[in-house]
Design an enzyme around this catalytic site. Structure first.
Site, PDB file in Angstrom:
ATOM      1  N   CYS A  76       0.846  -1.195   0.000  1.00 37.79           N
ATOM      2  CA  CYS A  76       0.000   0.000   0.000  1.00 37.79           C
ATOM      3  C   CYS A  76       0.882   1.247   0.000  1.00 37.79           C
ATOM      4  CB  CYS A  76      -1.019  -0.036   1.139  1.00 37.79           C
ATOM      5  SG  CYS A  76      -2.353   1.181   0.898  1.00 37.79           S
ATOM      6  N   HIS A 168      -4.148  -4.353  -0.373  1.00 40.26           N
ATOM      7  CA  HIS A 168      -3.806  -4.987   0.903  1.00 40.26           C
ATOM      8  C   HIS A 168      -3.943  -6.499   0.773  1.00 40.26           C
ATOM      9  CE1 HIS A 168      -3.373  -1.511   3.578  1.00 40.26           C
ATOM     10  NE2 HIS A 168      -4.254  -0.924   2.776  1.00 40.26           N
ATOM     11  N   GLU A 170      -3.139  -8.690   2.880  1.00 39.31           N
ATOM     12  CA  GLU A 170      -3.554  -9.225   4.174  1.00 39.31           C
ATOM     13  C   GLU A 170      -5.050  -9.043   4.416  1.00 39.31           C
ATOM     14  OE1 GLU A 170      -2.889  -4.879   5.111  1.00 39.31           O
ATOM     15  OE2 GLU A 170      -2.079  -6.347   3.702  1.00 39.31           O
TER      16      GLU A 170
END
Length: 191
Positions: A76, A168, A170
Site C-alpha cells: 500500500c 492490501h 492481508e
C-alpha cells in the site's frame, strides 16, 4: 527471518499475522541491527506519503533501507514509498523504482476503496483484491498486474528484488495470501 519495518505508520499487526500464517519467522522492528540481519524486508504503510517519509527520516531508516541488497516488499503506502517522488506532500521517496506517485485521475470516487479485479499477462493474477488509496504509481514496464478504475492503476510492480503491492494482500482473503506468498518467494517474471 523477515523483518516488517516499523516506522510508526502501517497495518503492521495484520501483515505480521499474514506472514506468520504463511509459515515464516517474522519480526517487527526499526532496529538497524535487526534490519541488517533480515533475509527480506516488508515496508507496510497506511497514511500520507510525506508523513511516512518524515517518520522514516526521524528514525534514520532511509540510508539503511537504501543500502540493503535484499528483497524488499512494499505494501500500500509502503509500495509508493519505494518510488523516487510523490506528489502527495511533494517529497522524494526511497527511489527503488523510477517515476512519480500522483493523485488518481478517474471519473470514479476517490479514494479507490474496495474490491477490484487485477489484470495481468501472468496466469492466475486475475482475481479481486482489496484497495484503499488515493495516489497511484506510474503505469510502466515495472507493472506486473493492474486494475481498471476508470484509469489503469498498478496493483503489483516488480523491479528485480523490489516488489510493490498497492492493494492490501492481508485483507484480500486467501487469494491475497497467495499473492503475498509468491512475493516472498521472489515474485513474478515479466517482460
Amino acid at each position: 527471518m523477515i523483518v516488517i519495518v516499523d516506522y510508526g505508520l502501517g497495518n503492521i499487526l495484520n501483515v505480521q499475522r499474514a506472514v506468520q500464517h504463511l509459515g515464516y519467522d517474522v519480526v517487527v522492528s526499526r532496529d538497524p541491527e535487526v534490519i541488517e540481519r533480515a533475509d527480506q524486508l516488508i515496508l507496510p504503510g497506511v497514511g500520507h506519503f510525506k508523513d511516512a517519509m518524515q517518520a522514516i527520516d526521524r528514525y534514520e531508516l532511509a540510508p539503511l533501507l537504501k543500502s540493503q541488497q535484499k528483497p524488499i516488499i512494499g505494501i500500500c503506502l509502503g509500495m509508493q514509498l519505494l518510488y523516487a517522488f510523490s506528489e502527495e506532500g511533494h517529497v522524494p521517496g526511497l527511489g527503488f523504482f523510477e517515476g512519480h506517485v500522483r493523485a488518481i485521475e478517474t471519473p470514479y470516487t476517490v479514494p479507490h476503496l474496495g474490491w477490484n479485479q487485477l489484470k495481468s499477462d501472468v496466469p492466475g493474477l486475475d482475481k479481486d483484491v482489496y484497495y484503499v488509496h488515493t495516489y497511484q504509481a506510474p503505469m510502466n514496464e515495472d507493472v506486473v498486474a493492474y486494475t481498471d478504475y476508470g484509469t489503469q492503476i498498478p496493483g503489483i510492480v516488480q523491479r528485480g528484488q523490489y516488489i510493490g503491492i498497492q492493494f492490501h494482500p492481508e485483507k484480500s482473503g486467501d487469494y491475497g495470501l497467495d499473492i503475498l506468498a509468491q512475493a516472498l518467494k521472489g515474485g513474478w517474471q515479466h517482460d
